[in-house]
Scaffold this motif. Sequence first.
Motif, mmCIF file in Angstrom:
data_model
loop_
_atom_site.group_PDB
_atom_site.id
_atom_site.type_symbol
_atom_site.label_atom_id
_atom_site.label_comp_id
_atom_site.label_asym_id
_atom_site.label_seq_id
_atom_site.Cartn_x
_atom_site.Cartn_y
_atom_site.Cartn_z
ATOM 1 N N GLY A 1 -6.144 -14.198 -5.981
ATOM 2 C CA GLY A 1 -6.128 -15.410 -5.175
ATOM 3 C C GLY A 1 -5.579 -15.231 -3.785
ATOM 4 N N VAL A 2 -5.407 -13.982 -3.330
ATOM 5 C CA VAL A 2 -4.884 -13.724 -1.991
ATOM 6 C C VAL A 2 -5.759 -12.668 -1.327
ATOM 7 N N ALA A 3 -5.558 -12.521 -0.021
ATOM 8 C CA ALA A 3 -6.287 -11.516 0.743
ATOM 9 C C ALA A 3 -5.326 -10.412 1.163
ATOM 10 N N ALA A 4 -5.867 -9.395 1.811
ATOM 11 C CA ALA A 4 -5.067 -8.293 2.341
ATOM 12 C C ALA A 4 -5.113 -8.344 3.863
ATOM 13 N N SER A 5 -3.993 -8.018 4.472
ATOM 14 C CA SER A 5 -3.954 -7.980 5.933
ATOM 15 C C SER A 5 -4.793 -6.803 6.444
ATOM 16 N N PHE A 6 -5.150 -6.871 7.723
ATOM 17 C CA PHE A 6 -5.993 -5.823 8.305
ATOM 18 C C PHE A 6 -5.281 -4.470 8.260
ATOM 19 N N ASP A 7 -3.988 -4.458 8.587
ATOM 20 C CA ASP A 7 -3.235 -3.196 8.550
ATOM 21 C C ASP A 7 -3.181 -2.629 7.137
ATOM 22 N N ALA A 8 -3.023 -3.500 6.142
ATOM 23 C CA ALA A 8 -2.985 -3.034 4.760
ATOM 24 C C ALA A 8 -4.329 -2.436 4.346
ATOM 25 N N MET A 9 -5.407 -3.051 4.772
ATOM 26 C CA MET A 9 -6.735 -2.526 4.437
ATOM 27 C C MET A 9 -6.956 -1.160 5.078
ATOM 28 N N ALA B 1 2.004 1.790 -3.509
ATOM 29 C CA ALA B 1 0.906 2.237 -4.368
ATOM 30 C C ALA B 1 0.496 3.667 -4.061
ATOM 31 N N SER B 2 0.640 4.106 -2.815
ATOM 32 C CA SER B 2 0.200 5.449 -2.442
ATOM 33 C C SER B 2 1.118 6.541 -2.966
ATOM 34 N N VAL B 3 2.322 6.187 -3.411
ATOM 35 C CA VAL B 3 3.253 7.199 -3.923
ATOM 36 C C VAL B 3 2.712 7.826 -5.198
ATOM 37 N N THR B 4 2.141 7.025 -6.081
ATOM 38 C CA THR B 4 1.610 7.505 -7.354
ATOM 39 C C THR B 4 0.091 7.510 -7.293
ATOM 40 N N PRO B 5 -0.547 8.660 -7.435
ATOM 41 C CA PRO B 5 -2.016 8.702 -7.396
ATOM 42 C C PRO B 5 -2.621 7.860 -8.516
ATOM 43 N N ILE C 1 0.838 -1.201 0.000
ATOM 44 C CA ILE C 1 0.000 0.000 0.000
ATOM 45 C C ILE C 1 0.873 1.251 0.000
ATOM 46 N N ALA C 2 1.994 1.208 0.707
ATOM 47 C CA ALA C 2 2.901 2.361 0.728
ATOM 48 C C ALA C 2 3.456 2.644 -0.661
ATOM 49 N N ARG D 1 -7.512 2.394 3.022
ATOM 50 C CA ARG D 1 -8.660 3.279 3.226
ATOM 51 C C ARG D 1 -8.202 4.703 3.516
ATOM 52 N N ILE D 2 -7.155 4.854 4.315
ATOM 53 C CA ILE D 2 -6.668 6.196 4.658
ATOM 54 C C ILE D 2 -6.057 6.888 3.442
ATOM 55 N N ASN D 3 -5.271 6.143 2.646
ATOM 56 C CA ASN D 3 -4.581 6.721 1.486
ATOM 57 C C ASN D 3 -5.402 6.679 0.205
ATOM 58 N N ASN D 4 -6.637 6.183 0.305
ATOM 59 C CA ASN D 4 -7.534 6.110 -0.849
ATOM 60 C C ASN D 4 -6.910 5.284 -1.981
ATOM 61 N N VAL D 5 -6.359 4.115 -1.630
ATOM 62 C CA VAL D 5 -5.777 3.193 -2.614
ATOM 63 C C VAL D 5 -6.751 2.034 -2.810
ATOM 64 N N PRO D 6 -7.282 1.854 -4.015
ATOM 65 C CA PRO D 6 -8.244 0.762 -4.227
ATOM 66 C C PRO D 6 -7.557 -0.604 -4.277
ATOM 67 N N ILE D 7 -8.182 -1.597 -3.654
ATOM 68 C CA ILE D 7 -7.718 -2.989 -3.716
ATOM 69 C C ILE D 7 -8.811 -3.806 -4.383
#
Length: 719
Positions: A583-591, A571-575, A568-569, A595-601
């Motif tokens: 086939g994988v999930a995201a960790s709670f911290d990543a989610m 991805a957040s560098v470039t808007p 997420i860090a 949400r804070i950085n407005n990065v879609p998963i």
Amino acid sequence: DNRQNRGPRDDRSSGDSERRPRTIISGPDGIVSDSAPLGVGDGKGPSRGRKVVGTKDFAKRGPKAGDDDRNKRRPSLRLTTGKRGRSGEKNARRGSLKRRDRSSQKAAKERAALARRTVKLPDGPVPVAKLAELLDEKPVALIKYLMTDLGVMASMTQNLDPDTCKAVVEGLGKIIAGSEQDYYDDDEDDDEDIDEDSALATGFADEDDDEDLLVKRPPVVTIMGHVDHGKTSLLDAIRNTKVTSGEAGGITQHIAAYQADHSGNTITFIDTPGHAAFTDMRERGANITDIVVLVVAADDGVKQQTADSIVCARQAGVPLVIAINKCDLETADPNRVLTDLTSYDILTETLGGNVLAAEISAKKGTGLDDLLDKVMLQAELEDLKANPDRYAQGAVVEARVQRGLGTVATTLIQKGTIKIGDIFVAGESYGKVRALIKTDGKTRVKEAGPSTPINVVGFEGIPSAGDILVVCDDEQTARDLAANRHRIAREKESAMYQSNLMGSISATFGGLFQKERREMIVVVKADVQGSAEALTRALRDLVLEDEEAIVTVKVLVSETGEVTKSDIAIASVTPGTTVIAFGVAASFDAMEDARINNVPIEYFSIIYDAIESVESRMQEVLSPTPDGEYVGAATVQEVFNIGGTGNIAGSRCTDGYIRKGANVRVMRGDKILIETKVKTLRNFKAEADRIEEGNECGIGLLDFEDYQADDVIECYVEK
């Protein structure tokens, strides 16, 4: 008389003549001394003003016959410098100050230097020790060069293929014997002519095993074919499992390896995906196999991925066995399949060829024994053998990150036996075997022999699917080799990037028309390395363009494992960057960070769903829409120039409504001219806040006046 040739005596010169050193000039008339000053005498005879001393100890003699004639003749005189012997000869041998032509000597030196640099390589593989002798290098230095500069692991007794030998010779500044033109031609085709089995491609020098040590091994069979033709269902029927029911969408999206028994014989099966995006997986499956079973649906015939599988098998040089599946259906037509295959130069036994074929039904389990019998018959013809008593060598089929185990790589052992505790290197990663787990994911073993698929635990990094795993002598060698391979790969990527950058700059400054380049940026996380590579390649091949711009996909990260905070860090560098979780999930911290950085998963389990989603996002990048909801459009009919105000578009509202102050974009055909706001809106001469469909109006836009008839002004209102 000689005294007649002497001029009157000059008293002033007598003292000088005694003090001056005498220079002797010898001639036929006697010895001439320059003790007399120059210019003294009558200028006749040999003296020319010099004092002549007779040859008979200065004795006075009378005139003889012929003296007058001798005096009139001009004798030839020899001038001496007083230095004689070896010193004089040495000075006589000295050349002039004129520059000599040394081009022939220079050319000879160049030819000698070229001869010293020229190396004649024998035909076929060359042992490392012999190559070092040919290059006049120490074997240890040559092995170090192979490891540090080429990323190849080799010992003194191992053989190097011609491509690797050529790379070593040229890398050490030598020249391969042969015509100069052939040498330059070979240089131009270096990248194209390197064999896939070369040490440069595999990363290690192969060593031939003694025939006496070879034993029979199980055949490795790869199942290939078009998507949804029943490849995994066939394996399920052979193994009495239900793998297909666990696949997303009912299609295989991973390469997998299994083992099954038939009539007391073990067969290793490799299942490959049939989707077009998994071309690399199919190629890897064909390269590590002994026999390819081509599955073709009797009701569908030969399709695109069927032809692709045929090409992969031919490139790998492995025989084909045709499995005509779904013969239990009413629409099945096996003869049509056999006829279609003839267009690809595949003739089965029923048509007079040598390709084995069997009609089966994976769903009902019919014809399977016939198919397996033909597979074993083909294996007997191939005479498959391997040496189990040596360091293990295998191919990484798939790699993934598994919680509790770390990196796990499904590896097909090709030679030797791998054991717990072995030090190994695979591509740019290395490690020590901590556990060996069978393909069922539960059974642990202590060793695995040839033709055995095994899950290897203990990697320090994540290897790429297709890398060759080789057991090393010690950990230091494995670590150094992996580091050097990583450096070489990074240098190649840097060189490629620089080349592309220079090409782009040259085109820009060359005055050529360049479309605006736009990028959609994504981060790819997948469950296995092969899926990550397949999805990354499919996304990078996507291109959308119009008359003004071209849109491509830039993949920042392509890795295995769940989505983490670091992803997420990045991805957040470039808007506008999107994280694709396949086939994988995201960790709670990543989610939370997303949400804070407005990065879609975006989460996907089927590869073509992910590709379609990215394509729709690329269309938005190519033709972006203004903020807000579309509410209407107006078509420009005429352009009016209003003094002090500028150009006004006389328009008719053709859809919805136009609102003053709303976001608009001006379209000219498929081209977006500008995105701006409505500055003024008039109905005839009166100011208006809103114009409904069917009414005419004058529209003035902010920072835009270049209207043309038939331009479309689309209106978007934020709600």
